[in-house]
Design a protein around this motif. Structure first.
Motif, PDB file in Angstrom:
ATOM      1  N   ASN A 146      39.669 111.715  14.546  1.00  0.00           N
ATOM      2  CA  ASN A 146      38.456 112.520  14.368  1.00  0.00           C
ATOM      3  C   ASN A 146      37.251 111.882  15.053  1.00  0.00           C
ATOM      4  OD1 ASN A 146      39.348 114.852  12.990  1.00  0.00           O
ATOM      5  ND2 ASN A 146      39.529 113.675  11.097  1.00  0.00           N
ATOM      6  N   VAL A 147      37.133 110.564  14.994  1.00  0.00           N
ATOM      7  CA  VAL A 147      36.029 109.879  15.694  1.00  0.00           C
ATOM      8  C   VAL A 147      36.116 110.174  17.188  1.00  0.00           C
ATOM      9  CG1 VAL A 147      35.209 107.600  16.454  1.00  0.00           C
ATOM     10  CG2 VAL A 147      35.592 108.031  14.024  1.00  0.00           C
ATOM     11  N   LEU A 148      37.294 109.999  17.752  1.00  0.00           N
ATOM     12  CA  LEU A 148      37.454 110.210  19.193  1.00  0.00           C
ATOM     13  C   LEU A 148      37.247 111.674  19.578  1.00  0.00           C
ATOM     14  CD1 LEU A 148      40.333 107.691  19.638  1.00  0.00           C
ATOM     15  CD2 LEU A 148      38.220 107.655  20.955  1.00  0.00           C
ATOM     16  N   TRP A 149      37.748 112.594  18.774  1.00  0.00           N
ATOM     17  CA  TRP A 149      37.526 114.015  19.070  1.00  0.00           C
ATOM     18  C   TRP A 149      36.050 114.374  18.945  1.00  0.00           C
ATOM     19  CZ3 TRP A 149      42.462 115.208  15.956  1.00  0.00           C
ATOM     20  CH2 TRP A 149      43.539 115.434  16.821  1.00  0.00           C
ATOM     21  N   ASP A 150      35.386 113.839  17.918  1.00  0.00           N
ATOM     22  CA  ASP A 150      33.963 114.147  17.721  1.00  0.00           C
ATOM     23  C   ASP A 150      33.099 113.589  18.851  1.00  0.00           C
ATOM     24  OD1 ASP A 150      34.600 115.453  15.370  1.00  0.00           O
ATOM     25  OD2 ASP A 150      33.952 113.808  14.062  1.00  0.00           O
ATOM     26  N   MET A 151      33.422 112.400  19.335  1.00  0.00           N
ATOM     27  CA  MET A 151      32.624 111.773  20.398  1.00  0.00           C
ATOM     28  C   MET A 151      32.890 112.410  21.754  1.00  0.00           C
ATOM     29  SD  MET A 151      30.675 109.707  19.038  1.00  0.00           S
ATOM     30  CE  MET A 151      30.404 108.640  17.660  1.00  0.00           C
ATOM     31  N   ASP A 152      34.092 112.929  21.939  1.00  0.00           N
ATOM     32  CA  ASP A 152      34.442 113.680  23.145  1.00  0.00           C
ATOM     33  C   ASP A 152      34.311 112.855  24.433  1.00  0.00           C
ATOM     34  OD1 ASP A 152      35.462 115.958  24.350  1.00  0.00           O
ATOM     35  OD2 ASP A 152      33.477 116.736  24.799  1.00  0.00           O
ATOM     36  N   HIS A 153      34.569 111.553  24.340  1.00  0.00           N
ATOM     37  CA  HIS A 153      34.627 110.693  25.520  1.00  0.00           C
ATOM     38  C   HIS A 153      35.465 109.464  25.179  1.00  0.00           C
ATOM     39  CE1 HIS A 153      31.758 107.692  23.949  1.00  0.00           C
ATOM     40  NE2 HIS A 153      31.068 108.722  23.504  1.00  0.00           N
ATOM     41  N   ALA A 154      35.942 108.784  26.207  1.00  0.00           N
ATOM     42  CA  ALA A 154      36.759 107.593  25.996  1.00  0.00           C
ATOM     43  C   ALA A 154      35.932 106.512  25.299  1.00  0.00           C
ATOM     44  CB  ALA A 154      37.292 107.078  27.329  1.00  0.00           C
ATOM     45  N   MET A 155      36.586 105.784  24.395  1.00  0.00           N
ATOM     46  CA  MET A 155      35.899 104.747  23.628  1.00  0.00           C
ATOM     47  C   MET A 155      36.750 103.485  23.564  1.00  0.00           C
ATOM     48  SD  MET A 155      34.519 107.053  20.417  1.00  0.00           S
ATOM     49  CE  MET A 155      33.512 105.755  19.688  1.00  0.00           C
ATOM     50  N   THR A 156      36.076 102.356  23.395  1.00  0.00           N
ATOM     51  CA  THR A 156      36.775 101.086  23.196  1.00  0.00           C
ATOM     52  C   THR A 156      37.129 100.957  21.711  1.00  0.00           C
ATOM     53  OG1 THR A 156      34.759  99.847  22.719  1.00  0.00           O
ATOM     54  CG2 THR A 156      35.467  99.980  25.053  1.00  0.00           C
ATOM     55  N   ILE A 157      37.969  99.987  21.417  1.00  0.00           N
ATOM     56  CA  ILE A 157      38.319  99.714  20.019  1.00  0.00           C
ATOM     57  C   ILE A 157      37.062  99.362  19.230  1.00  0.00           C
ATOM     58  CG2 ILE A 157      39.581  98.131  18.500  1.00  0.00           C
ATOM     59  CD1 ILE A 157      41.638  97.898  20.845  1.00  0.00           C
ATOM     60  N   ARG A 158      36.218  98.532  19.799  1.00  0.00           N
ATOM     61  CA  ARG A 158      34.984  98.116  19.118  1.00  0.00           C
ATOM     62  C   ARG A 158      34.092  99.326  18.811  1.00  0.00           C
ATOM     63  NH1 ARG A 158      34.716  93.797  16.749  1.00  0.00           N
ATOM     64  NH2 ARG A 158      35.197  92.519  18.543  1.00  0.00           N
ATOM     65  N   GLU A 159      33.978 100.248  19.753  1.00  0.00           N
ATOM     66  CA  GLU A 159      33.159 101.446  19.529  1.00  0.00           C
ATOM     67  C   GLU A 159      33.729 102.307  18.396  1.00  0.00           C
ATOM     68  OE1 GLU A 159      31.375 102.205  24.024  1.00  0.00           O
ATOM     69  OE2 GLU A 159      33.408 102.914  23.544  1.00  0.00           O
ATOM     70  N   VAL A 160      35.056 102.432  18.358  1.00  0.00           N
ATOM     71  CA  VAL A 160      35.685 103.200  17.273  1.00  0.00           C
ATOM     72  C   VAL A 160      35.484 102.473  15.953  1.00  0.00           C
ATOM     73  CG1 VAL A 160      37.877 104.060  16.355  1.00  0.00           C
ATOM     74  CG2 VAL A 160      37.349 104.341  18.787  1.00  0.00           C
ATOM     75  N   GLN A 161      35.657 101.151  15.957  1.00  0.00           N
ATOM     76  CA  GLN A 161      35.450 100.354  14.744  1.00  0.00           C
ATOM     77  C   GLN A 161      34.034 100.554  14.210  1.00  0.00           C
ATOM     78  OE1 GLN A 161      35.087  96.151  15.338  1.00  0.00           O
ATOM     79  NE2 GLN A 161      35.726  95.650  13.234  1.00  0.00           N
ATOM     80  N   THR A 162      33.054 100.526  15.098  1.00  0.00           N
ATOM     81  CA  THR A 162      31.654 100.724  14.699  1.00  0.00           C
ATOM     82  C   THR A 162      31.439 102.122  14.138  1.00  0.00           C
ATOM     83  OG1 THR A 162      30.924  99.138  16.365  1.00  0.00           O
ATOM     84  CG2 THR A 162      29.275 100.686  15.533  1.00  0.00           C
ATOM     85  N   ALA A 163      32.050 103.121  14.773  1.00  0.00           N
ATOM     86  CA  ALA A 163      31.898 104.502  14.294  1.00  0.00           C
ATOM     87  C   ALA A 163      32.545 104.694  12.932  1.00  0.00           C
ATOM     88  CB  ALA A 163      32.502 105.471  15.309  1.00  0.00           C
ATOM     89  N   LYS A 196      32.654 102.331  10.553  1.00  0.00           N
ATOM     90  CA  LYS A 196      32.016 101.472   9.548  1.00  0.00           C
ATOM     91  C   LYS A 196      31.349 102.224   8.397  1.00  0.00           C
ATOM     92  CE  LYS A 196      31.382  97.065  11.788  1.00  0.00           C
ATOM     93  NZ  LYS A 196      30.472  96.127  12.413  1.00  0.00           N
ATOM     94  N   PRO A 197      30.633 103.340   8.662  1.00  0.00           N
ATOM     95  CA  PRO A 197      30.031 104.012   7.508  1.00  0.00           C
ATOM     96  C   PRO A 197      31.075 104.481   6.487  1.00  0.00           C
ATOM     97  CG  PRO A 197      29.136 104.875   9.563  1.00  0.00           C
ATOM     98  CD  PRO A 197      30.261 103.952   9.918  1.00  0.00           C
ATOM     99  N   VAL A 198      32.289 104.719   6.950  1.00  0.00           N
ATOM    100  CA  VAL A 198      33.348 105.191   6.053  1.00  0.00           C
ATOM    101  C   VAL A 198      34.055 104.013   5.402  1.00  0.00           C
ATOM    102  CG1 VAL A 198      35.508 106.502   5.956  1.00  0.00           C
ATOM    103  CG2 VAL A 198      33.676 107.223   7.496  1.00  0.00           C
ATOM    104  N   LYS A 199      34.402 103.024   6.214  1.00  0.00           N
ATOM    105  CA  LYS A 199      35.224 101.921   5.727  1.00  0.00           C
ATOM    106  C   LYS A 199      35.020 100.713   6.627  1.00  0.00           C
ATOM    107  CE  LYS A 199      39.457 102.675   3.916  1.00  0.00           C
ATOM    108  NZ  LYS A 199      40.852 103.094   3.918  1.00  0.00           N
ATOM    109  N   LEU A 200      34.903  99.526   6.039  1.00  0.00           N
ATOM    110  CA  LEU A 200      34.791  98.294   6.811  1.00  0.00           C
ATOM    111  C   LEU A 200      36.199  97.829   7.177  1.00  0.00           C
ATOM    112  CD1 LEU A 200      32.946  96.155   7.962  1.00  0.00           C
ATOM    113  CD2 LEU A 200      33.101  94.943   5.799  1.00  0.00           C
ATOM    114  N   LEU A 201      36.513  97.895   8.471  1.00  0.00           N
ATOM    115  CA  LEU A 201      37.847  97.552   8.951  1.00  0.00           C
ATOM    116  C   LEU A 201      37.762  96.456  10.002  1.00  0.00           C
ATOM    117  CD1 LEU A 201      39.066 101.201   9.445  1.00  0.00           C
ATOM    118  CD2 LEU A 201      39.846  99.642   7.674  1.00  0.00           C
ATOM    119  N   SER A 202      38.767  95.597  10.022  1.00  0.00           N
ATOM    120  CA  SER A 202      38.783  94.543  11.031  1.00  0.00           C
ATOM    121  C   SER A 202      39.121  95.138  12.399  1.00  0.00           C
ATOM    122  CB  SER A 202      39.815  93.472  10.667  1.00  0.00           C
ATOM    123  OG  SER A 202      41.122  93.954  10.899  1.00  0.00           O
TER     124      SER A 202
END
Length: 138
Positions: free
Chosen positions: A26-43, A45-51
Protein backbone atom coordinates in the motif's frame (compact mmCIF):
# COMPACT_ATOMS: atom_id res chain seq x y z
CA UNK A 1 1.51 -12.90 -10.44
CA UNK A 2 -0.56 -15.62 -8.82
CA UNK A 3 -1.32 -15.33 -5.14
CA UNK A 4 -0.96 -18.74 -3.52
CA UNK A 5 -2.92 -18.20 -0.30
CA UNK A 6 -6.13 -16.19 -0.52
CA UNK A 7 -7.46 -15.55 3.00
CA UNK A 8 -11.28 -15.60 2.97
CA UNK A 9 -11.70 -14.18 6.49
CA UNK A 10 -9.32 -11.25 5.98
CA UNK A 11 -10.12 -7.86 4.47
CA UNK A 12 -8.46 -5.59 1.93
CA UNK A 13 -4.96 -6.44 0.79
CA UNK A 14 -4.55 -8.73 3.83
CA UNK A 15 -6.57 -11.26 1.76
CA UNK A 16 -3.61 -11.57 -0.61
CA UNK A 17 -0.58 -10.73 1.53
CA UNK A 18 0.58 -10.97 5.11
CA UNK A 19 -0.28 -7.85 7.15
CA UNK A 20 3.18 -6.28 6.84
CA UNK A 21 3.43 -7.20 3.16
CA UNK A 22 0.07 -5.51 2.59
CA UNK A 23 1.27 -2.35 4.37
CA UNK A 24 4.43 -2.26 2.23
CA UNK A 25 2.44 -2.75 -0.97
CA UNK A 26 0.00 0.00 0.00
CA UNK A 27 2.87 2.43 0.73
CA UNK A 28 4.40 1.75 -2.67
CA UNK A 29 1.07 1.96 -4.50
CA UNK A 30 0.15 5.18 -2.68
CA UNK A 31 3.51 6.83 -3.45
CA UNK A 32 3.32 5.75 -7.10
CA UNK A 33 7.11 5.80 -7.63
CA UNK A 34 10.09 3.57 -6.92
CA UNK A 35 11.31 3.72 -3.32
CA UNK A 36 14.27 2.49 -1.30
CA UNK A 37 13.89 0.24 1.73
CA UNK A 38 14.70 3.20 3.99
CA UNK A 39 11.98 5.32 2.35
CA UNK A 40 9.41 2.55 2.83
CA UNK A 41 10.56 2.05 6.43
CA UNK A 42 10.10 5.78 7.08
CA UNK A 43 6.65 5.76 5.47
CA UNK A 44 5.62 2.83 7.70
CA UNK A 45 6.85 4.47 10.95
CA UNK A 46 3.56 6.20 11.80
CA UNK A 47 1.92 2.77 11.73
CA UNK A 48 4.63 0.61 13.25
CA UNK A 49 8.29 0.96 14.26
CA UNK A 50 10.12 -1.66 12.19
CA UNK A 51 13.79 -2.40 11.76
CA UNK A 52 15.46 -1.85 8.42
CA UNK A 53 16.21 -5.59 8.19
CA UNK A 54 12.56 -6.51 8.74
CA UNK A 55 11.40 -4.16 5.98
CA UNK A 56 14.18 -5.40 3.69
CA UNK A 57 13.19 -9.04 4.27
CA UNK A 58 9.53 -8.34 3.55
CA UNK A 59 10.32 -6.35 0.42
CA UNK A 60 12.65 -9.02 -0.92
CA UNK A 61 10.00 -11.67 -0.29
CA UNK A 62 7.59 -9.53 -2.30
CA UNK A 63 10.19 -9.46 -5.09
CA UNK A 64 10.41 -13.27 -4.92
CA UNK A 65 6.60 -13.48 -5.15
CA UNK A 66 6.59 -11.20 -8.19
CA UNK A 67 4.70 -8.36 -6.48
CA UNK A 68 7.67 -5.95 -6.55
CA UNK A 69 10.41 -5.21 -9.03
CA UNK A 70 13.90 -4.47 -7.68
CA UNK A 71 15.99 -1.97 -9.62
CA UNK A 72 19.62 -1.11 -9.00
CA UNK A 73 20.27 2.64 -8.95
CA UNK A 74 23.80 3.56 -8.01
CA UNK A 75 24.66 2.01 -4.67
CA UNK A 76 21.08 1.38 -3.63
CA UNK A 77 18.05 -0.58 -4.78
CA UNK A 78 14.67 0.88 -5.58
CA UNK A 79 11.47 -1.12 -5.43
CA UNK A 80 8.30 -0.60 -7.41
CA UNK A 81 5.13 -2.69 -7.69
CA UNK A 82 5.12 -5.00 -10.70
CA UNK A 83 1.62 -3.75 -11.52
CA UNK A 84 -0.73 -1.01 -10.41
CA UNK A 85 -3.16 -1.63 -7.55
CA UNK A 86 -6.07 -1.61 -10.03
CA UNK A 87 -4.36 -4.13 -12.32
CA UNK A 88 -3.42 -6.32 -9.35
CA UNK A 89 -7.01 -6.39 -8.08
CA UNK A 90 -8.32 -7.03 -11.59
CA UNK A 91 -5.95 -9.97 -12.11
CA UNK A 92 -6.58 -11.45 -8.68
CA UNK A 93 -10.37 -11.19 -8.88
CA UNK A 94 -10.27 -12.76 -12.36
CA UNK A 95 -8.08 -15.61 -11.09
CA UNK A 96 -10.32 -16.20 -8.06
CA UNK A 97 -13.45 -16.18 -10.21
CA UNK A 98 -11.84 -18.63 -12.64
CA UNK A 99 -10.90 -20.97 -9.78
CA UNK A 100 -14.41 -20.78 -8.29
CA UNK A 101 -15.92 -21.61 -11.67
CA UNK A 102 -13.56 -24.56 -12.22
CA UNK A 103 -14.22 -26.01 -8.80
CA UNK A 104 -17.88 -25.19 -8.17
CA UNK A 105 -19.36 -24.37 -11.61
CA UNK A 106 -23.04 -23.50 -11.48
CA UNK A 107 -23.03 -23.31 -7.66
CA UNK A 108 -20.61 -20.37 -7.83
CA UNK A 109 -22.73 -18.65 -10.50
CA UNK A 110 -25.92 -19.19 -8.48
CA UNK A 111 -24.36 -17.69 -5.36
CA UNK A 112 -23.01 -14.72 -7.30
CA UNK A 113 -26.45 -14.07 -8.79
CA UNK A 114 -28.08 -14.40 -5.35
CA UNK A 115 -25.67 -11.82 -3.93
CA UNK A 116 -26.55 -9.38 -6.73
CA UNK A 117 -29.80 -8.70 -4.85
CA UNK A 118 -27.71 -7.17 -2.06
CA UNK A 119 -25.52 -4.91 -4.22
CA UNK A 120 -25.77 -1.63 -6.07
CA UNK A 121 -28.36 -1.71 -8.92
CA UNK A 122 -25.71 -0.24 -11.22
CA UNK A 123 -23.73 -3.45 -10.80
CA UNK A 124 -26.72 -5.46 -12.03
CA UNK A 125 -27.02 -3.14 -15.02
CA UNK A 126 -23.31 -3.55 -15.80
CA UNK A 127 -23.71 -7.33 -15.63
CA UNK A 128 -26.70 -7.21 -18.00
CA UNK A 129 -24.67 -5.14 -20.47
CA UNK A 130 -21.75 -7.57 -20.23
CA UNK A 131 -24.07 -10.52 -20.93
CA UNK A 132 -25.52 -8.70 -23.97
CA UNK A 133 -21.99 -8.04 -25.31
CA UNK A 134 -21.07 -11.68 -24.74
CA UNK A 135 -24.19 -12.91 -26.58
CA UNK A 136 -23.57 -10.54 -29.51
CA UNK A 137 -19.98 -11.79 -29.87
CA UNK A 138 -20.87 -15.47 -29.55
Amino acid sequence: MKIQNFKVGATGMDRFFGPLEAQVMNVLWDMDHAMTIREVQTALKPVKLLSFNTVMTVMNRLVDKGALLKQSEGRSFHYIPSESRADFLNHQSRELTHELMEEFGSLAVNHMVDILEEVDPQLIQALEEKIKQWKNNA
